[in-house]
Design a protein around this motif. Sequence first.
Motif, PDB file in Angstrom:
ATOM      1  N   ILE A  61       0.811  -1.214   0.000  1.00  0.00           N
ATOM      2  CA  ILE A  61       0.000   0.000   0.000  1.00  0.00           C
ATOM      3  C   ILE A  61       0.847   1.269   0.000  1.00  0.00           C
ATOM      4  N   MET A  62       2.112   1.164   0.391  1.00  0.00           N
ATOM      5  CA  MET A  62       2.981   2.346   0.384  1.00  0.00           C
ATOM      6  C   MET A  62       3.244   2.838  -1.034  1.00  0.00           C
ATOM      7  N   THR A  63       3.244   1.931  -1.989  1.00  0.00           N
ATOM      8  CA  THR A  63       3.459   2.332  -3.382  1.00  0.00           C
ATOM      9  C   THR A  63       2.179   2.234  -4.199  1.00  0.00           C
ATOM     10  N   ASP A  64       1.043   2.065  -3.506  1.00  0.00           N
ATOM     11  CA  ASP A  64      -0.264   1.971  -4.159  1.00  0.00           C
ATOM     12  C   ASP A  64      -0.287   0.836  -5.180  1.00  0.00           C
ATOM     13  N   TYR A  65       0.278  -0.316  -4.778  1.00  0.00           N
ATOM     14  CA  TYR A  65       0.334  -1.494  -5.633  1.00  0.00           C
ATOM     15  C   TYR A  65      -0.475  -2.601  -4.974  1.00  0.00           C
ATOM     16  N   PHE A  66      -1.507  -3.075  -5.659  1.00  0.00           N
ATOM     17  CA  PHE A  66      -2.368  -4.103  -5.114  1.00  0.00           C
ATOM     18  C   PHE A  66      -2.310  -5.342  -5.996  1.00  0.00           C
ATOM     19  N   ASP A  67      -1.917  -6.455  -5.394  1.00  0.00           N
ATOM     20  CA  ASP A  67      -1.800  -7.714  -6.112  1.00  0.00           C
ATOM     21  C   ASP A  67      -2.374  -8.816  -5.230  1.00  0.00           C
ATOM     22  N   VAL A  68      -3.629  -9.175  -5.493  1.00  0.00           N
ATOM     23  CA  VAL A  68      -4.278 -10.259  -4.763  1.00  0.00           C
ATOM     24  C   VAL A  68      -4.850 -11.239  -5.768  1.00  0.00           C
ATOM     25  N   GLY A  69      -4.986 -12.481  -5.326  1.00  0.00           N
ATOM     26  CA  GLY A  69      -5.597 -13.486  -6.188  1.00  0.00           C
ATOM     27  C   GLY A  69      -7.077 -13.172  -6.384  1.00  0.00           C
ATOM     28  N   TRP A  70      -7.776 -12.900  -5.268  1.00  0.00           N
ATOM     29  CA  TRP A  70      -9.171 -12.478  -5.288  1.00  0.00           C
ATOM     30  C   TRP A  70      -9.487 -11.823  -3.948  1.00  0.00           C
ATOM     31  N   TYR A  71     -10.540 -11.031  -3.942  1.00  0.00           N
ATOM     32  CA  TYR A  71     -11.007 -10.389  -2.722  1.00  0.00           C
ATOM     33  C   TYR A  71     -12.056 -11.270  -2.054  1.00  0.00           C
ATOM     34  N   THR A  72     -12.277 -11.052  -0.757  1.00  0.00           N
ATOM     35  CA  THR A  72     -13.306 -11.792  -0.034  1.00  0.00           C
ATOM     36  C   THR A  72     -14.280 -10.803   0.592  1.00  0.00           C
ATOM     37  N   ASP A  73     -15.536 -11.196   0.642  1.00  0.00           N
ATOM     38  CA  ASP A  73     -16.584 -10.350   1.204  1.00  0.00           C
ATOM     39  C   ASP A  73     -17.538 -11.229   2.003  1.00  0.00           C
ATOM     40  N   VAL A  74     -17.728 -10.882   3.278  1.00  0.00           N
ATOM     41  CA  VAL A  74     -18.663 -11.612   4.140  1.00  0.00           C
ATOM     42  C   VAL A  74     -19.672 -10.614   4.683  1.00  0.00           C
ATOM     43  N   ARG A  75     -20.938 -10.938   4.507  1.00  0.00           N
ATOM     44  CA  ARG A  75     -22.013 -10.123   5.070  1.00  0.00           C
ATOM     45  C   ARG A  75     -22.847 -10.991   5.990  1.00  0.00           C
ATOM     46  N   VAL A  76     -23.213 -10.418   7.117  1.00  0.00           N
ATOM     47  CA  VAL A  76     -24.119 -11.080   8.048  1.00  0.00           C
ATOM     48  C   VAL A  76     -25.457 -10.370   7.893  1.00  0.00           C
ATOM     49  N   GLY A  77     -26.446 -11.087   7.387  1.00  0.00           N
ATOM     50  CA  GLY A  77     -27.719 -10.464   7.058  1.00  0.00           C
ATOM     51  C   GLY A  77     -27.597  -9.662   5.773  1.00  0.00           C
ATOM     52  N   ASP A  78     -28.639  -8.953   5.429  1.00  0.00           N
ATOM     53  CA  ASP A  78     -28.633  -8.092   4.254  1.00  0.00           C
ATOM     54  C   ASP A  78     -29.572  -6.931   4.516  1.00  0.00           C
ATOM     55  N   TRP A  79     -29.463  -5.899   3.722  1.00  0.00           N
ATOM     56  CA  TRP A  79     -30.272  -4.707   3.975  1.00  0.00           C
ATOM     57  C   TRP A  79     -31.775  -5.005   3.898  1.00  0.00           C
ATOM     58  N   ASN A  80     -32.162  -5.989   3.095  1.00  0.00           N
ATOM     59  CA  ASN A  80     -33.584  -6.319   2.954  1.00  0.00           C
ATOM     60  C   ASN A  80     -33.970  -7.639   3.635  1.00  0.00           C
ATOM     61  N   ARG A  81     -32.997  -8.375   4.153  1.00  0.00           N
ATOM     62  CA  ARG A  81     -33.260  -9.630   4.890  1.00  0.00           C
ATOM     63  C   ARG A  81     -32.323  -9.691   6.086  1.00  0.00           C
ATOM     64  N   PRO A  82     -32.812  -9.306   7.264  1.00  0.00           N
ATOM     65  CA  PRO A  82     -31.949  -9.299   8.446  1.00  0.00           C
ATOM     66  C   PRO A  82     -31.493 -10.691   8.855  1.00  0.00           C
ATOM     67  N   TYR A  83     -30.376 -10.731   9.543  1.00  0.00           N
ATOM     68  CA  TYR A  83     -29.829 -11.983  10.069  1.00  0.00           C
ATOM     69  C   TYR A  83     -30.789 -12.556  11.100  1.00  0.00           C
ATOM     70  N   GLU A  84     -31.019 -13.867  11.022  1.00  0.00           N
ATOM     71  CA  GLU A  84     -31.908 -14.553  11.954  1.00  0.00           C
ATOM     72  C   GLU A  84     -31.106 -15.504  12.846  1.00  0.00           C
ATOM     73  N   MET A  85     -31.343 -15.391  14.148  1.00  0.00           N
ATOM     74  CA  MET A  85     -30.776 -16.368  15.081  1.00  0.00           C
ATOM     75  C   MET A  85     -31.715 -17.547  15.144  1.00  0.00           C
ATOM     76  N   VAL A  86     -31.182 -18.752  14.957  1.00  0.00           N
ATOM     77  CA  VAL A  86     -31.992 -19.971  15.072  1.00  0.00           C
ATOM     78  C   VAL A  86     -31.443 -20.799  16.225  1.00  0.00           C
ATOM     79  N   LYS A  87     -32.300 -21.586  16.803  1.00  0.00           N
ATOM     80  CA  LYS A  87     -31.865 -22.398  17.946  1.00  0.00           C
ATOM     81  C   LYS A  87     -31.784 -23.848  17.593  1.00  0.00           C
TER      82      LYS A  87
END
Length: 133
Positions: free
Chosen positions: A107-133
Amino acid sequence: MAYVSQELKKELAPKIKEVLKKYGMKATIGVHHHSTLCVRIKAGKLPMIENFAADIEDERRKNSVLTSRFINVNPYHFRNHFTGKCKQFLIDLFAAMNKGNHDNSDIMTDYFDVGWYTDVRVGDWNRPYEMVK
């Protein structure tokens, strides 16, 4: 340049599903813009939202998180925002999602080299996360 194909997603999916099953979580796995491997956690046995909100000092922000039941998990700082079993779940999940990935970014030289990015979301803006027992 970051790239994740449907074939790579299919290769990683069994390990990701194994982690989800181990912790009693229900989620979908997808690819976004051919560069990001996404896991959308819909429901589960872990109190993910409450665990995240416990660390928030600002009452307005805490209430917003608890009301919306939706969070984007920061893949670089999640260890600072979760504790206990929720933290261990995310450690295992990100390990499964990043199997075979690389990050040679400077990041010091503004160089980004990744195989792929990862994204994890808990719930969604239109479907909230549900706790199940």
